[in-house]
Design a protein around this motif. Structure first.
Motif, short mmCIF file in Angstrom:
data_model
loop_
_atom_site.label_atom_id
_atom_site.label_comp_id
_atom_site.label_asym_id
_atom_site.label_seq_id
_atom_site.Cartn_x
_atom_site.Cartn_y
_atom_site.Cartn_z
N ALA A 64 0.83 -1.21 0.00
CA ALA A 64 0.00 0.00 0.00
C ALA A 64 0.87 1.26 0.00
N THR A 65 1.98 1.21 0.72
CA THR A 65 2.83 2.41 0.77
C THR A 65 3.52 2.65 -0.57
N ASP A 66 3.68 1.60 -1.37
CA ASP A 66 4.27 1.77 -2.71
C ASP A 66 3.26 2.35 -3.69
N LEU A 67 2.00 1.97 -3.52
CA LEU A 67 0.98 2.25 -4.54
C LEU A 67 0.21 3.54 -4.30
N PHE A 68 0.08 3.93 -3.04
CA PHE A 68 -0.82 5.04 -2.71
C PHE A 68 -0.05 6.22 -2.11
N GLN A 69 -0.59 7.42 -2.32
CA GLN A 69 -0.05 8.61 -1.67
C GLN A 69 -0.81 8.93 -0.38
N VAL A 70 -2.07 8.48 -0.35
CA VAL A 70 -2.93 8.80 0.79
C VAL A 70 -3.58 7.50 1.29
N LEU B 260 -1.36 -0.22 12.92
CA LEU B 260 -1.31 0.00 11.47
C LEU B 260 -0.51 1.27 11.15
N ALA B 261 -0.70 2.31 11.94
CA ALA B 261 0.05 3.55 11.74
C ALA B 261 1.55 3.28 11.83
N GLN B 262 1.95 2.52 12.85
CA GLN B 262 3.36 2.20 13.07
C GLN B 262 3.93 1.41 11.88
N HIS C 208 4.40 3.67 8.89
CA HIS C 208 5.55 4.53 9.13
C HIS C 208 6.86 3.79 8.85
N GLU C 209 6.94 2.55 9.31
CA GLU C 209 8.17 1.77 9.13
C GLU C 209 8.39 1.39 7.68
N GLN C 210 7.30 1.21 6.94
CA GLN C 210 7.42 0.68 5.58
C GLN C 210 7.44 1.76 4.51
N ALA C 211 6.93 2.94 4.83
CA ALA C 211 6.80 3.98 3.80
C ALA C 211 8.17 4.46 3.33
N ARG C 212 8.29 4.68 2.04
CA ARG C 212 9.55 5.18 1.51
C ARG C 212 9.48 6.68 1.24
N ARG D 11 6.92 9.80 9.27
CA ARG D 11 6.65 9.66 7.85
C ARG D 11 5.15 9.74 7.53
N LEU D 12 4.32 9.92 8.55
CA LEU D 12 2.88 10.06 8.32
C LEU D 12 2.45 11.49 8.59
N GLN D 13 1.66 12.03 7.66
CA GLN D 13 1.12 13.38 7.85
C GLN D 13 -0.38 13.26 8.05
N LEU D 14 -0.84 13.64 9.22
CA LEU D 14 -2.25 13.47 9.55
C LEU D 14 -3.08 14.62 8.98
N SER D 15 -4.02 14.26 8.11
CA SER D 15 -4.87 15.28 7.49
C SER D 15 -6.20 15.44 8.20
N GLY D 16 -6.85 14.33 8.46
CA GLY D 16 -8.19 14.46 9.03
C GLY D 16 -8.87 13.13 9.23
#
Ligand SMILES: *Cc1c(COP(=O)(O)O)cnc(C)c1O
Length: 221
Positions: free
Chosen positions: A90-96, A105-107, A110-114, A151-156
């Motif tokens: 999911a972190t490879d395919l999606f921006q949001v 799941l958040a953790q 964060h660990e997997q996002a590039r 690495r996570l930006q919380l929008s809403g």
């Protein structure tokens, strides 16, 4: 082309709802929900100016993505439940990712996002068994967890009310989500689908997720 006519109608409805609510059109992002439809639907919608796309399943979008050309500025939102074994892909395919509902799941994300990922917290406001999402009471803990992930930006917040023919049935859920976002000082609200997005905009939606009204009925797989 049917899609361009459908898009004009949806745009008219968004404009009218914004006008009723005294909001500007630019305060609402239209997310074209392309689940079940082929990659060509994304290409066609992009050609008409759409830049935000919603998909429900990591596996489905993974199969579709190779069929997409470069689409500069396109943003892909995961709007379906994310199983933890799919989080890396999911972190490879999606921006949001709109469906973060546990600190775990958040953790993982964060660990997997590039790269930095934009995140919405999915909130469950109804008692429906089948629905995913965090309980409103658990939001403070979940927000703290996400904010601890650089690495996570919380929008809403994001929600999906129980299905109903009547958009007025959704309104109390939209209102409740806005109150929660206000209470927690979160700017973005992802709520409203084909049948109820006008009520959602009137209640403050910043992101509406629209499939059927753009692409027609989905045929069951
Ligand atoms: C399918 C789906 C949508 C779009 O629904 P339509 O009624 O086709 O507009 C929006 N949000 C989520 C979470 C969905 O699963």
């Amino acid at each position: 082309m049917v899609l361009s006519e459908n898009l004009s109608q949806v745009e008219e409805r968004i404009h009218a709802a914004c006008a009723r609510a005294g909001r500007s059109r630019s305060s609402v992002t239209l997310i074209a929900v392309t689940k079940v439809f082929p990659a060509q639907a994304i290409v066609d919608a992009y050609a008409l100016g759409l830049r935000d796309f919603g998909e429900n399943y990591v596996q489905e979008f993974d199969a579709k993505a190779p069929g997409l050309p470069e689409l500069p500025g396109a943003r892909f939102h995961l709007i379906g439940h994310l199983q933890s074994n799919k989080s890396r892909r999911a972190t490879d395919l999606f921006q949001v990712i709109q469906t973060v509902d546990t600190p775990r799941l958040a953790q993982r994300l964060h660990e997997q996002a590039r790269w930095p990922m934009e995140v919405f917290l999915e909130v469950k406001l109804s008692g429906e068994e089948a629905k995913h999402g965090a309980a409103p009471e658990s939001l403070p803990v979940l927000m703290a967890a996400v904010r601890g992930c650089s690495r996570l930006q919380l929008s809403g917040l994001m929600t999906m009310p129980p299905w109903s023919e009547d958009p007025e049935d959704s309104r109390p859920y939209f209102r409740r989500l806005r109150e929660l976002a206000d209470a927690h000082h979160l700017p973005a609200l992802s709520m409203g689908m084909s049948n109820d997005f006008e009520a959602a905009i009137e209640e403050g939606a910043t992101h509406v997720r629209i499939g059927t009204a753009l692409f027609g009925k989905r045929v069951k797989r």
